[in-house]
Structures are given as structure tokens and as C-alpha cells.
Design a protein around this motif. Sequence first.
Motif, PDB file in Angstrom:
ATOM      1  N   THR A   4      48.045  -0.200  68.720  1.00 41.65           N
ATOM      2  CA  THR A   4      48.344  -0.809  70.228  1.00 41.65           C
ATOM      3  C   THR A   4      46.919  -1.319  70.636  1.00 41.65           C
ATOM      4  OG1 THR A   4      50.328   0.547  69.911  1.00 41.65           O
ATOM      5  CG2 THR A   4      49.467   0.328  72.414  1.00 41.65           C
ATOM      6  N   GLU A   5      46.157  -0.457  71.293  1.00 38.79           N
ATOM      7  CA  GLU A   5      44.990  -1.152  71.801  1.00 38.79           C
ATOM      8  C   GLU A   5      44.123  -1.863  71.364  1.00 38.79           C
ATOM      9  OE1 GLU A   5      43.488   1.005  74.107  1.00 38.79           O
ATOM     10  OE2 GLU A   5      45.003   1.926  73.774  1.00 38.79           O
TER      11      GLU A   5
ATOM     12  N   LYS B 174      46.126  -4.227  72.629  1.00 44.90           N
ATOM     13  CA  LYS B 174      45.492  -5.352  73.809  1.00 44.90           C
ATOM     14  C   LYS B 174      44.919  -6.200  73.814  1.00 44.90           C
ATOM     15  CE  LYS B 174      46.511  -0.664  75.418  1.00 44.90           C
ATOM     16  NZ  LYS B 174      46.359  -0.112  76.442  1.00 44.90           N
TER      17      LYS B 174
ATOM     18  N   ASN C  91      57.714  -6.943  78.366  1.00 47.16           N
ATOM     19  CA  ASN C  91      59.101  -6.927  77.126  1.00 47.16           C
ATOM     20  C   ASN C  91      59.009  -7.529  76.285  1.00 47.16           C
ATOM     21  OD1 ASN C  91      61.184  -5.401  78.232  1.00 47.16           O
ATOM     22  ND2 ASN C  91      61.197  -7.053  79.799  1.00 47.16           N
TER      23      ASN C  91
ATOM     24  N   VAL D  79      56.176  -5.122  73.750  1.00 42.44           N
ATOM     25  CA  VAL D  79      56.738  -4.019  73.572  1.00 42.44           C
ATOM     26  C   VAL D  79      57.766  -4.517  72.078  1.00 42.44           C
ATOM     27  CG1 VAL D  79      59.045  -2.101  73.355  1.00 42.44           C
ATOM     28  CG2 VAL D  79      56.707  -2.392  75.303  1.00 42.44           C
TER      29      VAL D  79
ATOM     30  N   LEU E 103      58.661   8.839  69.021  1.00 41.57           N
ATOM     31  CA  LEU E 103      57.801   7.225  69.130  1.00 41.57           C
ATOM     32  C   LEU E 103      58.222   6.324  67.717  1.00 41.57           C
ATOM     33  CD1 LEU E 103      55.229   4.598  70.067  1.00 41.57           C
ATOM     34  CD2 LEU E 103      54.133   6.138  68.841  1.00 41.57           C
TER      35      LEU E 103
ATOM     36  N   GLU F 222      61.436   5.337  68.307  1.00 40.86           N
ATOM     37  CA  GLU F 222      61.666   3.971  68.954  1.00 40.86           C
ATOM     38  C   GLU F 222      61.772   2.549  68.654  1.00 40.86           C
ATOM     39  OE1 GLU F 222      59.559   5.349  73.427  1.00 40.86           O
ATOM     40  OE2 GLU F 222      58.753   3.921  72.299  1.00 40.86           O
TER      41      GLU F 222
ATOM     42  N   LEU G 192      64.619  -2.921  77.300  1.00 38.94           N
ATOM     43  CA  LEU G 192      63.503  -2.940  75.858  1.00 38.94           C
ATOM     44  C   LEU G 192      62.775  -2.006  77.268  1.00 38.94           C
ATOM     45  CD1 LEU G 192      63.588  -4.169  73.849  1.00 38.94           C
ATOM     46  CD2 LEU G 192      61.910  -5.712  75.041  1.00 38.94           C
ATOM     47  N   LYS G 193      62.162  -1.750  78.141  1.00 37.10           N
ATOM     48  CA  LYS G 193      61.656  -1.183  78.476  1.00 37.10           C
ATOM     49  C   LYS G 193      61.788   0.481  78.609  1.00 37.10           C
ATOM     50  CE  LYS G 193      58.790  -3.839  81.860  1.00 37.10           C
ATOM     51  NZ  LYS G 193      59.036  -3.747  83.903  1.00 37.10           N
TER      52      LYS G 193
ATOM     53  N   LYS H 224      64.294   1.528  76.446  1.00 39.22           N
ATOM     54  CA  LYS H 224      64.417   2.104  75.517  1.00 39.22           C
ATOM     55  C   LYS H 224      63.411   2.185  74.253  1.00 39.22           C
ATOM     56  CE  LYS H 224      69.331   0.243  74.154  1.00 39.22           C
ATOM     57  NZ  LYS H 224      69.737  -0.785  73.064  1.00 39.22           N
ATOM     58  N   HIS H 225      62.529   1.991  75.316  1.00 43.25           N
ATOM     59  CA  HIS H 225      60.825   2.047  74.754  1.00 43.25           C
ATOM     60  C   HIS H 225      60.103   2.389  75.175  1.00 43.25           C
ATOM     61  CE1 HIS H 225      63.027  -0.617  71.816  1.00 43.25           C
ATOM     62  NE2 HIS H 225      62.616  -0.354  71.231  1.00 43.25           N
ATOM     63  N   LYS H 226      60.578   3.541  75.561  1.00 43.06           N
ATOM     64  CA  LYS H 226      58.938   4.453  76.453  1.00 43.06           C
ATOM     65  C   LYS H 226      57.755   4.561  76.279  1.00 43.06           C
ATOM     66  CE  LYS H 226      62.519   6.414  80.018  1.00 43.06           C
ATOM     67  NZ  LYS H 226      63.829   7.410  79.983  1.00 43.06           N
ATOM     68  N   ILE H 227      57.550   5.172  74.522  1.00 43.43           N
ATOM     69  CA  ILE H 227      56.105   5.456  74.675  1.00 43.43           C
ATOM     70  C   ILE H 227      55.212   4.054  74.026  1.00 43.43           C
ATOM     71  CG2 ILE H 227      54.860   6.724  73.127  1.00 43.43           C
ATOM     72  CD1 ILE H 227      58.143   8.506  72.477  1.00 43.43           C
ATOM     73  N   LEU H 228      56.488   3.397  73.853  1.00 43.70           N
ATOM     74  CA  LEU H 228      55.345   2.190  73.165  1.00 43.70           C
ATOM     75  C   LEU H 228      54.972   1.849  74.773  1.00 43.70           C
ATOM     76  CD1 LEU H 228      57.372   0.249  70.385  1.00 43.70           C
ATOM     77  CD2 LEU H 228      54.982   0.725  70.427  1.00 43.70           C
ATOM     78  N   HIS H 229      55.612   1.769  75.547  1.00 44.63           N
ATOM     79  CA  HIS H 229      55.480   0.988  77.117  1.00 44.63           C
ATOM     80  C   HIS H 229      54.340   1.926  77.708  1.00 44.63           C
ATOM     81  CE1 HIS H 229      56.501   0.043  80.922  1.00 44.63           C
ATOM     82  NE2 HIS H 229      56.687  -0.723  80.669  1.00 44.63           N
TER      83      HIS H 229
ATOM     84  N   LEU I 275      52.165   3.509  76.263  1.00 43.60           N
ATOM     85  CA  LEU I 275      50.573   2.973  75.478  1.00 43.60           C
ATOM     86  C   LEU I 275      50.191   1.333  75.777  1.00 43.60           C
ATOM     87  CD1 LEU I 275      52.387   4.195  71.505  1.00 43.60           C
ATOM     88  CD2 LEU I 275      49.915   6.149  72.930  1.00 43.60           C
ATOM     89  N   LEU I 276      50.986   0.981  76.460  1.00 42.91           N
ATOM     90  CA  LEU I 276      50.813  -0.627  76.689  1.00 42.91           C
ATOM     91  C   LEU I 276      49.937  -0.298  77.761  1.00 42.91           C
ATOM     92  CD1 LEU I 276      53.161  -2.589  75.138  1.00 42.91           C
ATOM     93  CD2 LEU I 276      51.133  -2.866  74.267  1.00 42.91           C
ATOM     94  N   GLN I 277      50.809   0.517  78.449  1.00 38.43           N
ATOM     95  CA  GLN I 277      50.401   0.706  79.834  1.00 38.43           C
ATOM     96  C   GLN I 277      48.478   1.470  80.185  1.00 38.43           C
ATOM     97  OE1 GLN I 277      53.277  -0.483  83.230  1.00 38.43           O
ATOM     98  NE2 GLN I 277      52.464  -2.191  82.324  1.00 38.43           N
ATOM     99  N   ASN I 278      48.363   2.713  79.297  1.00 41.42           N
ATOM    100  CA  ASN I 278      47.003   3.008  79.289  1.00 41.42           C
ATOM    101  C   ASN I 278      47.044   3.377  78.573  1.00 41.42           C
ATOM    102  OD1 ASN I 278      49.384   5.597  79.779  1.00 41.42           O
ATOM    103  ND2 ASN I 278      49.598   4.912  81.669  1.00 41.42           N
ATOM    104  N   SER I 279      46.359   4.988  77.983  1.00 38.06           N
ATOM    105  CA  SER I 279      45.817   4.772  76.836  1.00 38.06           C
ATOM    106  C   SER I 279      45.897   6.169  76.373  1.00 38.06           C
ATOM    107  CB  SER I 279      44.782   5.064  76.340  1.00 38.06           C
ATOM    108  OG  SER I 279      43.983   3.836  77.181  1.00 38.06           O
ATOM    109  N   THR I 280      47.382   6.498  76.574  1.00 41.59           N
ATOM    110  CA  THR I 280      48.275   8.134  76.719  1.00 41.59           C
ATOM    111  C   THR I 280      48.580   8.731  75.079  1.00 41.59           C
ATOM    112  OG1 THR I 280      50.086   7.584  76.895  1.00 41.59           O
ATOM    113  CG2 THR I 280      49.336   8.569  79.098  1.00 41.59           C
TER     114      THR I 280
ATOM    115  N   PRO J  88      50.604   9.964  72.497  1.00 37.69           N
ATOM    116  CA  PRO J  88      52.217  10.146  72.134  1.00 37.69           C
ATOM    117  C   PRO J  88      52.811  11.168  71.717  1.00 37.69           C
ATOM    118  CG  PRO J  88      50.755   8.910  69.985  1.00 37.69           C
ATOM    119  CD  PRO J  88      49.785   9.558  70.751  1.00 37.69           C
TER     120      PRO J  88
END
Lengths: 271, 21
Positions: free
Chosen positions: A92-93, A96, A107, A110, A262, A265, B1-2, B4-9, B11-16, B18
Motif C-alpha cells: 500500500t505504501e 502510494k 474507491n 482500494v 484485512l 476484506e 466499497l469503502k 467493505k474495505h475499512k482496513i485497506l481504506h 491504510l491508503l489514507q494513513n500509515s496505521t 492493520p
Amino acid sequence: PQLSDQKTLARQIYEAYLKNFNMNKAKARTILTGKASTPPFVIHDMETLQLAEQTVLGKMVDTAAALRDREAEVRIFHCCQCTSVETVTELTEFAKSVPGFSNLDLNDQVTLLKYGVHEAIFAMLASSMNKDGLLVAYGSGFITREFLKSLRRPFSEMMEPKFQFAMKFNSLELDDSDLALFVAAIICCGDRPGLVNVTHIERLQESIIQVLQLHLLTNHPDNTFLFPKLLQKLVDLRQLVTEHALLVQEIKKTEDTSLHPLLQEIYKDMY
Amino acid sequence: LKEKHKILHQLLQNSTSPGHL
């Protein structure tokens, strides 16, 4: 100017790859060819597995009390999941950092990851494999192919197809700079199900594929057919992931094991 | 979609991280 743009893109993607993945082919080959200062701990039976869990594997994953009394197959499956989750985070990183990826519809980002990460994982896993086994726990362990094959069904069927793919893939002798572009091409793929802005992604994909082709010509001038061979590998990886997803589904149905949220999902409604 | 894919989402938004199993 176009050529210099392409070279810049290749360099940016290679830098992102080196920065974001803790294991790469150069590191793995140093260990696999016996050139590392400490050789990896070899896991080849139940006894060496237990020893590894107390040492190298224990450092990698928290082999929690809940797992301690479970059978070896379940513990190994748990370790595989932890490694996959970590690689998804790295991917993912990496994604990005690929120029243009973060400007895509969220979307679509994802969706690209959902469908791309496992293909990328199996392409990169080949770097850590030779015909006899696979490096684990950041290269501090080596689990043999025979041992993985000797596990009970369905776990015994988990890794063998990946070894078979890896042996053919490794014969192409790609280096990390080639792999970086290949992984970017896997992720930025315009024909994943459910994409909203296909044109946007296709444009990004085309620029990466062009850069990959150019890079292979300069990096492997003697191997004229490397580019079409690699495009074929994209097809093979898709098949490998489809089979893998079916196996995971079977394990989920028939075995008393948990699947990381994860990964749940990602697998849900995938194919 | 977001949804159903909360963790992926995430990860994309910040570096948390999982999280663990």
C-alpha cells in the motif's frame, strides 16, 4: 524529453520499492547463496519448527498463547497470514509512492489493491525462494519445500504451486529494478472488476508498461523476448491467485482457524 | 466499497498498523 521522463519514472518506482519492502531480491539472494554473515535457521521438521518458534519466528509474530497448543499446520498458516498482512501494508505504501496512484479515485485505489496485492505478493515471494525452500522471518529462517509438502491437506497444497511458479519466474533472472516496475504494473491494472475511472488507470498503466519495456531493453539487452514473457507472467499470476483464493476459502470453511480481518476484506467477493 | 474495505481504506489514507489476528 519523453525518454528522460520515462527514466525518471523508472527511478522513482525503483526507489519506492527499495524504501518500502523490507526484503528484496538482492538481500534474499545474499542469504540463499550462503554469503550472509549468519546463515538462516533451517526448518525441516516438527522439531526444528518448534525451535524456530521459540527463536526466529517468535520475533516475527506474536505466537500467542491461543496458538501454542494448536497443530503445526494451523501455526504455520497463522505465520503465513502475518507475513501477507505485513506485505499488504508495504504494498500500500509502495503504491502510494507510484506517481499518479494517489490521484486516482479512492474507491479505485482500494479495488486496485484488493485485486493486485496477492499477485504482487507471489511475484515477490519468488525472490525468497529456491528449489529447496523459502526464506521466512526477514531472512532469519528457511523453511524447506519438502516440509511444507509433508503437512496435512489442505495446508500441504498451499505453497507448492507458488514454488512451481517461482522456479519458472526466477529463470527470467530479473533484478530488483525490473521487479519494482513489474509490481507497479501489477497494481496499476485497468481491467480489475468494478473500477470507476478505467481511462485514468489505463493511462497510468500504459506509462508504467512502456517504462517497463524500455527498462528491460536496456537492462537485459540480450534477452529480446523478456517483455512478452513477463506479460505472460501477469496472466499466470492471476491464475495462481484464483487457485489460492479457492484454497483459502476451503480452509476457512473446513478448518477451525481465524482469518485476519484485512485478508477477509481482500478475499471477500474477489473472484 | 469503502465500507467493505475499512482496513485497506485506512491504510491508503494513513500509515496505521492493520493490527493482529
